[in-house]
Design an enzyme around this catalytic site. Sequence first.
Site, mmCIF file in Angstrom:
data_model
loop_
_atom_site.group_PDB
_atom_site.id
_atom_site.type_symbol
_atom_site.label_atom_id
_atom_site.label_comp_id
_atom_site.label_asym_id
_atom_site.label_seq_id
_atom_site.Cartn_x
_atom_site.Cartn_y
_atom_site.Cartn_z
ATOM 1 N N GLU A 66 0.465 -1.558 -0.203
ATOM 2 C CA GLU A 66 -0.057 -0.014 0.051
ATOM 3 C C GLU A 66 0.646 1.287 0.210
ATOM 4 O O GLU A 66 0.847 2.542 -0.458
ATOM 5 C CB GLU A 66 -1.216 0.123 1.096
ATOM 6 C CG GLU A 66 -2.075 -0.687 1.051
ATOM 7 C CD GLU A 66 -1.586 -2.241 1.265
ATOM 8 O OE1 GLU A 66 -3.071 -3.673 0.972
ATOM 9 O OE2 GLU A 66 -1.051 -2.672 1.557
ATOM 10 N N HIS A 135 -9.622 -6.352 9.496
ATOM 11 C CA HIS A 135 -10.759 -5.910 8.159
ATOM 12 C C HIS A 135 -11.510 -5.470 7.640
ATOM 13 O O HIS A 135 -12.269 -5.212 7.599
ATOM 14 C CB HIS A 135 -10.831 -7.168 7.037
ATOM 15 C CG HIS A 135 -9.159 -8.310 6.876
ATOM 16 N ND1 HIS A 135 -9.182 -8.961 7.804
ATOM 17 C CD2 HIS A 135 -8.468 -8.285 5.399
ATOM 18 C CE1 HIS A 135 -7.738 -9.532 6.780
ATOM 19 N NE2 HIS A 135 -7.913 -9.109 6.337
#
Length: 335
Positions: A66, A135
């Site tokens: 990321e 998540h």
Amino acid sequence: MTVMSYLGAIGAAQREAMEADERVIIFGEDVEANVYGTMGGKSRADKGDFLQMFGSNRIRNTPISEEVMVGTAAGAAMTGLRPIVDLSYSTFLYMAMDQFINQVAKSRYMFGGQASLPVVFRSAMFYGLSTAAHHSDRPYPMFMNMPGLKIMAPASPTDAKGLLRTAIDMDDPVMSFEACMLWGMKEEVEDGSFHIPFGVARTVKTGSDVTIVAISSAVPAAVQAATKLEAEGISVEIIDPRTLVPFDWETVLNSVAKTGRLVVADPANRTCGAAAEVSAMVAEKAFDSLKAPIIRVTTPDTHIPFSPALEKQLYPNADTIAAAVRKVTGTSRKA
């Protein structure tokens, strides 16, 4: 008008933007598969073959990093491209915090306005799906705290399409937070390309007794609550901010001035959340209009459990929102 799902509307906005401007590119993990990747076999965007339509120069897979994706997007944007970055789960944003906060958010300011960053970072909030603590976060409030970032949280297919088209055309970095539990929502969406301006809230329903400011997936829950409450004689006005930065304070304050009561429904955590900011601003600017204390309906300050039965209890829903409205209006549930 065409019936579109929330995801289909996002895909349509991306396709239209890429057709209109060759500087628009998409990259992220596995995006060559279907432009928004595959998560457990579930398509996260339009099913059209974007790779065939636009070629590998404009649709690119990235490594699982990321920080690299966000930094690359910042550099690409400052040198003339208009990237759309698929960052998958919203919790994965944490891996790139230095790039978001010290580069993306600050570069225009640090370079005295000589650089612009026309980039959209899309992430999916996978809460309510038993994906557990790693998540399931809803992290938009922490990014609201950083000047230089615009933030959208669409709650309908129409808003998902119109806001995304606006975001792609902006010269500022935009973070889009999309609730996965809304993916299957369908409605008639205007044909062709259209733009919804940032900083303009949507009045989902007009009413006179209480204002509900609802964010993201709390919007359909608030609508369900309002239906129940109307049967009890309580008139509810529902405001969907649509964008959290910039925020349409005028619409919210005018609504509270009319109703005199406020409930804020926000699926993010309670402490320092978006609901806290809305409550503080209304208390500061419209205190004289309030007939009762403001009530927040939020997710508790806890990590999300894997257990579906436990997780289901945490987020705002029609029952908890309706209970808050009854409390703020001083009414009890009728049999």
